[in-house]
Design an enzyme around this catalytic site. Structure first.
Site, PDB file in Angstrom:
ATOM      1  N   CYS A 159       0.821  -1.214   0.000  1.00  0.00           N
ATOM      2  CA  CYS A 159       0.000   0.000   0.000  1.00  0.00           C
ATOM      3  C   CYS A 159       0.857   1.268   0.000  1.00  0.00           C
ATOM      4  O   CYS A 159       0.640   2.170  -0.814  1.00  0.00           O
ATOM      5  CB  CYS A 159      -0.963  -0.014   1.179  1.00  0.00           C
ATOM      6  SG  CYS A 159      -0.187  -0.372   2.773  1.00  0.00           S
ATOM      7  N   TYR A 160       1.829   1.336   0.896  1.00  0.00           N
ATOM      8  CA  TYR A 160       2.725   2.493   0.889  1.00  0.00           C
ATOM      9  C   TYR A 160       3.466   2.630  -0.447  1.00  0.00           C
ATOM     10  O   TYR A 160       3.527   3.734  -1.016  1.00  0.00           O
ATOM     11  CB  TYR A 160       3.746   2.386   2.024  1.00  0.00           C
ATOM     12  CG  TYR A 160       3.260   2.766   3.395  1.00  0.00           C
ATOM     13  CD1 TYR A 160       2.610   3.981   3.632  1.00  0.00           C
ATOM     14  CD2 TYR A 160       3.488   1.932   4.490  1.00  0.00           C
ATOM     15  CE1 TYR A 160       2.193   4.337   4.903  1.00  0.00           C
ATOM     16  CE2 TYR A 160       3.075   2.282   5.767  1.00  0.00           C
ATOM     17  CZ  TYR A 160       2.425   3.487   5.964  1.00  0.00           C
ATOM     18  OH  TYR A 160       2.016   3.841   7.229  1.00  0.00           O
TER      19      TYR A 160
END
Length: 350
Positions: A159-160
């Site tokens: 996600c990051y």
């Protein structure tokens, strides 16, 4: 899109946060016949008993959680398997499923890295299936669409990293920023830590509180630096500071980097980003001065990107927002599934 041929699909690890969002998308996807959902904890229970929010979804009433047996999955006739499992565990399923001819979309970190040695360095364990690393495609659809379409195993990005790589890759590749000056601050909702009981993630611990964590070397740095190194065609190392914020889901990322001498105006930045993402349905460019907001991307596959120039420091500030469980996990993996099926990549996602 009701005339799309349905593929038989399994979700392995369907009761975690990413698994639940996969179910939310796949149950309504016109090209999916969701035949198998697994959960050790909930094996034998009906899907709607455990997750009553899906009671009105087509096909949900007939589904039961099963124990995630690799051998039963491999001979069940499924064509695709989404692995929403922890790193280290996902590979135990990926290898036999891949060998059985099932196409695998892995949401864990097990196949994101090109080198087993880097996996060991960042994840503190020997890679469980190094021979399969060369088969895996890093599943960032806006950057690797053709490779994903031809892949048999896709490693869906973290996600990051998604929130960082989409703004950065075009600018690093074009040489408009100094790649050795990149500093990233990201804020993530609590769901990013997974659906597990842990004191630091209790409501009373997180509410009305913001804190950094994962310093100085968050695991996601490994895939970010790998992909930026590929884009820059030279080694890239960055500084990354993640923060936990008291929201359920969403990521807001701020990136600061010095402009390269060849970048003399913001029109160059805009031109490069527009050229790369002109036909990318899920990247929304907010332009010079734009401010992304997690509220506007929640439960969508969109990532919103804005940028600002600080002439006093000669630095570029890039900002992005995404839903960590959608664009950062479940929805992005479905986007890759669509590419692998050779159907419109927005199918089931708009």
């Amino acid at each position: 899109m009701s005339d799309v041929e349905k593929a038989k699909v399994a979700v392995v690890g369907a009761s975690g946060y990413s698994g639940i969002e996969l179910l939310r998308i796949l149950l309504k996807h016109p090209g999916v016949d969701l035949t198998t959902v697994t959960s050790r904890q909930n094996a034998g229970k009906s899907l709607v008993e455990v997750l009553p929010q899906f009671k009105a979804y087509p096909g949900a009433d007939g589904l039961k959680f099963t124990s995630p047996s690799v051998h039963e999955l491999a001979k069940s006739g499924i064509e695709f398997a989404f692995l929403a499992l922890p790193h280290g565990v996902a590979a135990e399923y990926a290898v036999p499923l891949f060998e059985a001819g099932v196409k695998v979309i892995d949401l864990s970190a097990d196949f994101r890295l090109n080198e087993a040695s880097v996996y060991r360095e960042f994840y503190d364990k020997v890679h469980p299936a190094p021979a399969l690393l060369k088969e895996a495609v890093y599943g960032l659809p806006e950057i690797r669409a053709k490779e994903i379409a031809n892949a048999r195993i896709v490693a869906s990005p973290g996600c990051y990293p998604t929130s960082m790589l989409l703004p950065l890759i075009p600018l690093v590749r074009s040489g408009l920023i100094e790649s050795n000056t990149i500093v990233v601050n990201s804020m993530s909702g609590v769901s990013g830590a997974g659906r597990s009981a842990a004191i630091p993630l209790l409501f009373a611990e997180c509410n009305e509180s913001v804190r950094p964590y994962g310093l100085p070397r968050h695991r996601h740095l490994s895939e970010v630096e790998q992909e930026l190194t590929i884009a820059a065609r030279k080694p890239v190392k960055i500084t990354f500071i993640p923060h936990l914020v008291p929201i359920t889901q969403g990521i807001c990322t701020t990136i600061v980097a010095e402009l390269a001498p060849r970048c003399t105006s913001m029109s160059q930045v805009e031109a490069v980003l527009e050229a790369v993402y002109r036909n990318a349905p899920f990247v929304r460019l907010l332009g010079n001065g734009g401010f992304p907001d997690t509220r506007h991307v929640r439960q969508t596959n969109f990532v919103d990107i804005g940028w600002h120039h600080d002439p006093r420091t000669k630095r570029l500030v890039l900002t992005s927002a995404e839903d960590n469980l959608w664009k950062g996990a479940a929805a992005q993996s479905v986007q890759s599934f669509n590419l692998m099926r050779r159907i419109d990549e927005t199918t089931g996602l708009l």
